[in-house]
Scaffold this motif. Structure first.
Motif, PDB file in Angstrom:
ATOM      1  N   ASP A  26      29.014  28.063  50.208  1.00 50.18           N
ATOM      2  CA  ASP A  26      28.971  26.610  50.025  1.00 50.18           C
ATOM      3  C   ASP A  26      29.703  26.157  48.781  1.00 50.18           C
ATOM      4  OD1 ASP A  26      27.500  25.447  52.201  1.00 50.18           O
ATOM      5  OD2 ASP A  26      25.735  26.502  51.464  1.00 50.18           O
ATOM      6  N   SER A  27      29.799  27.029  47.799  1.00 53.84           N
ATOM      7  CA  SER A  27      30.397  26.633  46.530  1.00 53.84           C
ATOM      8  C   SER A  27      31.088  27.823  45.899  1.00 53.84           C
ATOM      9  CB  SER A  27      29.315  26.084  45.587  1.00 53.84           C
ATOM     10  OG  SER A  27      29.882  25.669  44.367  1.00 53.84           O
ATOM     11  N   LEU A  28      32.232  27.583  45.292  1.00 52.35           N
ATOM     12  CA  LEU A  28      32.987  28.625  44.607  1.00 52.35           C
ATOM     13  C   LEU A  28      33.420  28.066  43.256  1.00 52.35           C
ATOM     14  CD1 LEU A  28      34.390  31.393  44.614  1.00 52.35           C
ATOM     15  CD2 LEU A  28      36.350  30.318  45.735  1.00 52.35           C
ATOM     16  N   ASN A  29      32.982  28.716  42.190  1.00 57.05           N
ATOM     17  CA  ASN A  29      33.281  28.263  40.835  1.00 57.05           C
ATOM     18  C   ASN A  29      33.813  29.440  40.026  1.00 57.05           C
ATOM     19  OD1 ASN A  29      31.930  25.440  40.949  1.00 57.05           O
ATOM     20  ND2 ASN A  29      30.316  26.830  41.649  1.00 57.05           N
ATOM     21  N   VAL A  30      35.003  29.274  39.450  1.00 57.29           N
ATOM     22  CA  VAL A  30      35.632  30.390  38.743  1.00 57.29           C
ATOM     23  C   VAL A  30      36.323  29.904  37.476  1.00 57.29           C
ATOM     24  CG1 VAL A  30      36.011  31.682  40.878  1.00 57.29           C
ATOM     25  CG2 VAL A  30      37.816  30.205  40.018  1.00 57.29           C
ATOM     26  N   LEU A  31      36.341  30.777  36.479  1.00 57.45           N
ATOM     27  CA  LEU A  31      37.180  30.578  35.304  1.00 57.45           C
ATOM     28  C   LEU A  31      38.493  31.284  35.607  1.00 57.45           C
ATOM     29  CD1 LEU A  31      37.183  29.372  32.417  1.00 57.45           C
ATOM     30  CD2 LEU A  31      36.550  31.660  31.601  1.00 57.45           C
ATOM     31  N   GLY A  32      39.422  30.541  36.149  1.00 56.44           N
ATOM     32  CA  GLY A  32      40.645  31.145  36.665  1.00 56.44           C
ATOM     33  C   GLY A  32      41.655  31.494  35.605  1.00 56.44           C
ATOM     34  N   GLN A  33      41.694  30.737  34.500  1.00 60.08           N
ATOM     35  CA  GLN A  33      42.631  31.010  33.423  1.00 60.08           C
ATOM     36  C   GLN A  33      41.881  31.065  32.093  1.00 60.08           C
ATOM     37  OE1 GLN A  33      46.485  28.809  33.511  1.00 60.08           O
ATOM     38  NE2 GLN A  33      45.568  27.684  35.218  1.00 60.08           N
ATOM     39  N   ALA A  34      42.220  32.049  31.279  1.00 63.94           N
ATOM     40  CA  ALA A  34      41.682  32.167  29.919  1.00 63.94           C
ATOM     41  C   ALA A  34      42.646  33.074  29.161  1.00 63.94           C
ATOM     42  CB  ALA A  34      40.272  32.755  29.930  1.00 63.94           C
ATOM     43  N   TYR A  35      43.472  32.498  28.309  1.00 59.30           N
ATOM     44  CA  TYR A  35      44.568  33.272  27.733  1.00 59.30           C
ATOM     45  C   TYR A  35      44.873  32.842  26.301  1.00 59.30           C
ATOM     46  CZ  TYR A  35      47.193  29.064  29.011  1.00 59.30           C
ATOM     47  OH  TYR A  35      47.623  27.765  29.133  1.00 59.30           O
ATOM     48  N   GLY A  50      46.024  37.529  29.057  1.00 54.38           N
ATOM     49  CA  GLY A  50      44.714  37.120  29.533  1.00 54.38           C
ATOM     50  C   GLY A  50      44.719  36.879  31.020  1.00 54.38           C
ATOM     51  N   ASP A  51      43.938  35.905  31.459  1.00 52.55           N
ATOM     52  CA  ASP A  51      43.871  35.503  32.867  1.00 52.55           C
ATOM     53  C   ASP A  51      44.883  34.385  33.077  1.00 52.55           C
ATOM     54  OD1 ASP A  51      41.769  37.257  32.798  1.00 52.55           O
ATOM     55  OD2 ASP A  51      40.208  35.719  32.890  1.00 52.55           O
ATOM     56  N   LEU A  52      45.899  34.641  33.908  1.00 53.95           N
ATOM     57  CA  LEU A  52      47.074  33.777  33.962  1.00 53.95           C
ATOM     58  C   LEU A  52      47.450  33.383  35.376  1.00 53.95           C
ATOM     59  CD1 LEU A  52      49.426  36.024  31.770  1.00 53.95           C
ATOM     60  CD2 LEU A  52      47.856  34.272  30.920  1.00 53.95           C
TER      61      LEU A  52
END
Length: 433
Positions: free
Chosen positions: A117-126, A139-141
C-alpha cells in the motif's frame, strides 16, 4: 557499509590538483553566518499522481492496473569550499485504490510501487565536492549513463550506491568514472548487491552478492559533431563497450537541421559468467530532420544471431546480450526501444525499425508518435507497436505542472507467453518545484 565509497571519494579529491583547468566555476562560497549558509541551500521536489493500465484483449490473462500518489522532496546544501551534501526522500501510496486482496495479486501491476500500500525510501544521500575542474559524489545517487540510469518512468527512480568522478579537463571534453557497489530498483525499499537480472526468470541462479560495476565514460563535442564512449565492467556478468556519434547540420533555410546518429555495442562475458557465455554485438543508426515545429526520424537497430546457449530453460540466440540495470524496464539507449518493448528487453536476436515524429504544435503541447517493428522470428514472434506520448505543460502561473499520457499498443508482444494485442497506458499528473 559506505566507508569504502567515502575512502574512494577522498582519494579522488587528492587528484584534483593534477587536473587541468576547464570552464571557470566558483571554487567556494563564503558566508557570514550559519543562517546565510542554510538559506543558500536548495529544496526541490515533485508531487505525482500516476495511473497505470495493462490490458490483454480477449486473453485469459487478467488486465492489470495500479494507482499511486506520492512524490519526492530533495534538500541540497550550499557548497562550502566546494563541499555539499544532498538527501532525497521518495514516497508512493495507493490510497487503498489497488487490489491487494485477490490471490496472487491477480489484477495488480507491481511495476508501479510493488505489492504494498505504501513505499517510502531515502533514495539519495550523498556528499559532493565540486570545483572548476572536478566533481566527485559518493553515497546513494542517481546515475545518468546510457546503461545505468534512473529509469524514472513511474513513481520512484532506480538509485545506486556509488562513487562518481567527473573531470572537465579540456573544453568540450568530459571524463567520467564510476564505481557502483549496490543497487535499489524502483520498487525496492533498500539497497542490495544485486541487479535487475535477479528478478528476471531467464536468470534463476543469479546470486544475491554481486560485486557491482566499474564504468568509464568520455563525452566530446565539436561544432555539429558529438560523440561518447563508455566501458562497463558488470562484475561476473559481462564487459560492455558502447559508443555513439551524432552529427547535425545547421544554417540551412527555414530552420531545417538534418541529423544522423550511430550507436555500437560490444559485450563479452566476465568472471563467473552468471549470465552465461555472453558474446554479443549491437549496432544501429538514426536519421532525421529537425524543424522549428519539431522533428521526424527513422531508426534501425540490429542484434545479430550468435551461437545459442540456454539460460533458465530458454535458449538465447542473441549472444546473451544483457543489460543488468535496464533490461526489464526497457530503459536501454537503443534507438528503437519504446517504453515497454525492445530488442534488449525481449532477449532475442533480430533487428528493429522505428519511424516517428516529435512535434510542438503549441508551446505548451509536446506530441511524440512512433511505429516500430521488431523482427525476431524464428526466435520470438515478430512484434509491431504504435507508441503515443502526449505532454501538456500550461506554464505561466502553473509553471511546474504537467499532464502526460503514454500509450503503447503492441501486436504479438510475447509478454507472459501472451501473443495477442497488448495495451499499455500510463497517465501521470505532476507538479515539480
Amino acid at each position: 557499509m559506505k566507508y569504502p565509497m567515502i575512502a574512494a571519494a577522498v582519494g579522488a579529491l587528492l587528484m584534483g590538483p593534477l587536473v587541468a583547468q576547464a570552464d571557470t566555476m566558483p571554487h567556494a562560497e563564503h558566508y557570514q553566518t550559519i543562517q546565510q549558509f542554510l538559506e543558500a541551500g536548495k529544496v526541490t521536489g515533485n508531487i505525482r499522481s500516476y495511473y497505470f493500465n495493462q490490458l490483454y484483449g480477449g486473453s485469459p490473462l487478467p488486465n492489470k492496473y495500479a494507482y499511486s500518489l506520492g512524490g519526492m522532496l530533495k534538500v541540497q546544501t550550499a557548497p562550502l569550499y566546494g563541499l555539499s551534501a544532498g538527501v532525497a526522500f521518495y514516497t508512493a501510496n495507493s490510497l487503498g485504490a489497488n487490489d491487494l486482496n485477490a490471490p496472487g495479486y491477480t489484477h495488480l501491476d507491481a511495476l508501479l510501487m510493488g505489492e504494498k500500500d505504501s513505499l517510502n525510501v531515502l533514495g539519495q544521500a550523498y556528499l559532493q565536492y565540486q570545483d572548476r575542474w572536478l566533481k566527485v559524489k559518493a553515497g546513494d545517487l542517481l546515475l545518468h549513463t546510457p546503461w545505468m540510469n534512473p529509469s524514472d518512468a513511474f513513481m520512484i527512480p532506480s538509485t545506486f550506491q556509488a562513487v562518481t568522478v567527473q573531470a572537465n579537463t579540456i573544453h568540450n571534453l568530459q571524463l567520467i568514472g564510476i564505481r557502483e557497489f549496490r543497487f535499489k530498483n524502483r520498487i525496492q525499499e533498500n539497497y542490495y548487491r544485486e541487479t535487475l537480472l535477479n528478478q528476471n526468470p531467464i536468470y534463476p541462479d543469479m546470486p544475491d552478492h554481486m560485486d557491482g560495476t566499474l564504468a568509464f565514460g568520455v563525452k566530446a563535442h565539436w561544432q555539429g559533431l558529438k560523440s561518447s564512449a563508455w566501458f562497463y565492467k558488470f562484475y561476473d556478468l559481462a564487459n560492455l563497450f558502447y559508443g555513439t556519434v551524432h552529427y547535425g547540420v545547421s544554417g540551412l533555410p527555414y530552420g531545417l537541421k538534418p541529423f544522423a546518429d550511430f550507436q555500437y555495442a560490444r559485450e563479452w562475458a566476465d568472471g563467473a559468467q552468471y549470465a552465461g557465455p555472453v558474446n554479443a554485438t549491437v549496432f544501429g543508426g538514426m536519421v532525421g530532420l529537425q524543424t522549428p515545429l519539431g522533428q521526424v526520424f527513422a531508426a534501425y537497430d540490429d542484434i545479430p544471431g550468435r551461437s545459442p546457449f540456454s539460460m533458465g530453460g530458454r535458449t538465447l540466440y542473441n549472444g546473451g546480450f544483457v543489460s543488468p540495470y535496464t533490461q526489464q524496464y526497457s530503459a536501454d539507449p537503443l534507438y528503437t526501444s519504446i517504453m515497454d518493448y525492445g530488442l534488449v528487453s525481449s532477449s532475442a536476436a533480430g533487428h528493429a525499425w522505428k519511424f516517428g515524429f516529435l512535434i510542438h504544435p503549441l508551446r505548451q503541447l509536446r506530441i511524440k508518435y512512433s511505429y516500430s517493428m521488431y523482427c525476431t522470428h524464428p526466435y520470438l514472434p515478430n512484434v509491431d507497436a504504435n507508441y503515443l506520448d502526449v505532454t501538456y505543460t500550461p506554464g505561466g502561473f502553473w509553471k511546474g505542472l504537467s499532464l502526460r499520457n503514454r500509450l503503447a499498443v503492441d501486436h504479438s508482444n510475447p509478454y507472459a507467453n501472451y501473443h495477442g494485442t497488448f495495451i499499455d497506458d500510463r497517465l501521470m499528473l505532476q507538479y515539480a518545484f
